[in-house]
Scaffold this motif. Structure first.
Motif, PDB file in Angstrom:
ATOM      1  N   ASP A 103       0.840  -1.166   0.043  1.00 35.22           N
ATOM      2  CA  ASP A 103       0.036   0.054   0.237  1.00 35.22           C
ATOM      3  C   ASP A 103       0.968   1.444   0.104  1.00 35.22           C
ATOM      4  OD1 ASP A 103      -1.791   1.907   0.379  1.00 35.22           O
ATOM      5  OD2 ASP A 103      -2.948   0.951   1.959  1.00 35.22           O
ATOM      6  N   ASN A 104       1.631   1.187   0.888  1.00 36.75           N
ATOM      7  CA  ASN A 104       2.642   2.646   1.223  1.00 36.75           C
ATOM      8  C   ASN A 104       3.718   2.622  -0.233  1.00 36.75           C
ATOM      9  OD1 ASN A 104       1.614   3.432   3.435  1.00 36.75           O
ATOM     10  ND2 ASN A 104       3.092   2.086   4.594  1.00 36.75           N
ATOM     11  N   LEU A 109      -4.521   7.228  -2.853  1.00 36.25           N
ATOM     12  CA  LEU A 109      -4.561   6.412  -1.852  1.00 36.25           C
ATOM     13  C   LEU A 109      -5.565   5.258  -2.454  1.00 36.25           C
ATOM     14  CD1 LEU A 109      -4.130   5.963   0.962  1.00 36.25           C
ATOM     15  CD2 LEU A 109      -6.055   7.656   1.406  1.00 36.25           C
ATOM     16  N   ARG A 115      -4.725   1.308  -2.486  1.00 38.42           N
ATOM     17  CA  ARG A 115      -5.747   0.300  -1.799  1.00 38.42           C
ATOM     18  C   ARG A 115      -6.151  -0.490  -2.654  1.00 38.42           C
ATOM     19  NH1 ARG A 115      -7.292   2.693   3.087  1.00 38.42           N
ATOM     20  NH2 ARG A 115      -5.167   3.160   4.032  1.00 38.42           N
ATOM     21  N   MET A 165     -12.591   3.525   5.475  1.00 38.59           N
ATOM     22  CA  MET A 165     -11.154   3.636   6.077  1.00 38.59           C
ATOM     23  C   MET A 165     -10.066   4.555   4.987  1.00 38.59           C
ATOM     24  SD  MET A 165     -10.593   2.994   8.947  1.00 38.59           S
ATOM     25  CE  MET A 165     -11.063   1.893  10.169  1.00 38.59           C
ATOM     26  N   SER A 209      -8.885   8.212   6.090  1.00 36.05           N
ATOM     27  CA  SER A 209      -7.463   8.556   5.732  1.00 36.05           C
ATOM     28  C   SER A 209      -7.216   9.566   4.965  1.00 36.05           C
ATOM     29  CB  SER A 209      -6.864   7.082   5.270  1.00 36.05           C
ATOM     30  OG  SER A 209      -5.539   7.123   5.003  1.00 36.05           O
ATOM     31  N   LYS A 246       0.792   9.953   5.921  1.00 33.88           N
ATOM     32  CA  LYS A 246       0.104   8.516   5.449  1.00 33.88           C
ATOM     33  C   LYS A 246       0.445   7.575   6.701  1.00 33.88           C
ATOM     34  CE  LYS A 246      -1.048   4.992   2.156  1.00 33.88           C
ATOM     35  NZ  LYS A 246      -0.891   3.735   2.931  1.00 33.88           N
ATOM     36  N   GLU A 288      -2.315   5.976   9.222  1.00 39.00           N
ATOM     37  CA  GLU A 288      -2.733   4.717   9.348  1.00 39.00           C
ATOM     38  C   GLU A 288      -2.193   3.926  10.532  1.00 39.00           C
ATOM     39  OE1 GLU A 288      -2.347   3.424   5.195  1.00 39.00           O
ATOM     40  OE2 GLU A 288      -4.125   4.736   4.717  1.00 39.00           O
ATOM     41  N   LEU A 306      -5.221   4.599  12.654  1.00 37.34           N
ATOM     42  CA  LEU A 306      -6.303   4.033  12.265  1.00 37.34           C
ATOM     43  C   LEU A 306      -6.444   2.500  12.238  1.00 37.34           C
ATOM     44  CD1 LEU A 306      -7.057   6.125   8.927  1.00 37.34           C
ATOM     45  CD2 LEU A 306      -8.281   6.156  11.243  1.00 37.34           C
ATOM     46  N   PHE A 307      -5.063   1.669  12.370  1.00 34.73           N
ATOM     47  CA  PHE A 307      -4.819   0.639  12.337  1.00 34.73           C
ATOM     48  C   PHE A 307      -5.558  -0.332  13.637  1.00 34.73           C
ATOM     49  CE2 PHE A 307      -2.570  -3.254  14.129  1.00 34.73           C
ATOM     50  CZ  PHE A 307      -2.361  -4.001  13.111  1.00 34.73           C
ATOM     51  N   ASN A 344      -9.168  -0.167  12.747  1.00 32.24           N
ATOM     52  CA  ASN A 344      -9.390  -1.186  11.499  1.00 32.24           C
ATOM     53  C   ASN A 344      -9.497  -2.563  12.288  1.00 32.24           C
ATOM     54  OD1 ASN A 344      -9.758  -1.763   8.764  1.00 32.24           O
ATOM     55  ND2 ASN A 344      -7.639  -2.061   8.565  1.00 32.24           N
TER      56      ASN A 344
END
Length: 105
Positions: free
Chosen positions: A3-4, A21, A25, A61, A65, A84, A88, A91-92, A95
């Protein structure tokens, strides 16, 4: 990591957080779904409802995000990839709690 890495590359060319993003994703979503479902939560069932719930969570998310990354970027004006990663990480936890409910047996 997937993702990153993709976000970093997309952001260099597109310079739009939400689009970058979204691209990252979409590319990482299937890999993450399989790993989370089968390995993290040990759920081997074949159920389309799991995927639909997961997809909904990914979209929510993504929205949270993206808005948060842009908000922080407009305040501190540092590299969006760094922002980011920080956003994240926070948010982890949220999630993970939702994923645990999605994949519970």
């Amino acid at each position: 990591m997937i993702d990153n890495s993709i976000f970093f590359i997309a952001d260099q060319f597109i310079n739009n957080t939400l689009i970058s993003l979204s691209i990252s994703r979409i590319c990482s979503m299937f890999c993450n779904y399989i790993l989370n479902k089968n390995i993290t939560f040990g759920n081997k069932e074949q159920n389309k409802l799991y995927f639909l719930k997961y997809l909904l969570l990914v979209c929510i998310m993504l929205f949270i995000s993206g808005i948060t990354i842009d908000f922080v970027y407009n305040i501190v004006n540092i590299n969006r990839v760094i922002i980011k990663i920080g956003v994240e990480l926070l948010l982890f936890i949220l999630n993970f709690l939702f994923l645990r409910r999605i994949f519970k047996k």
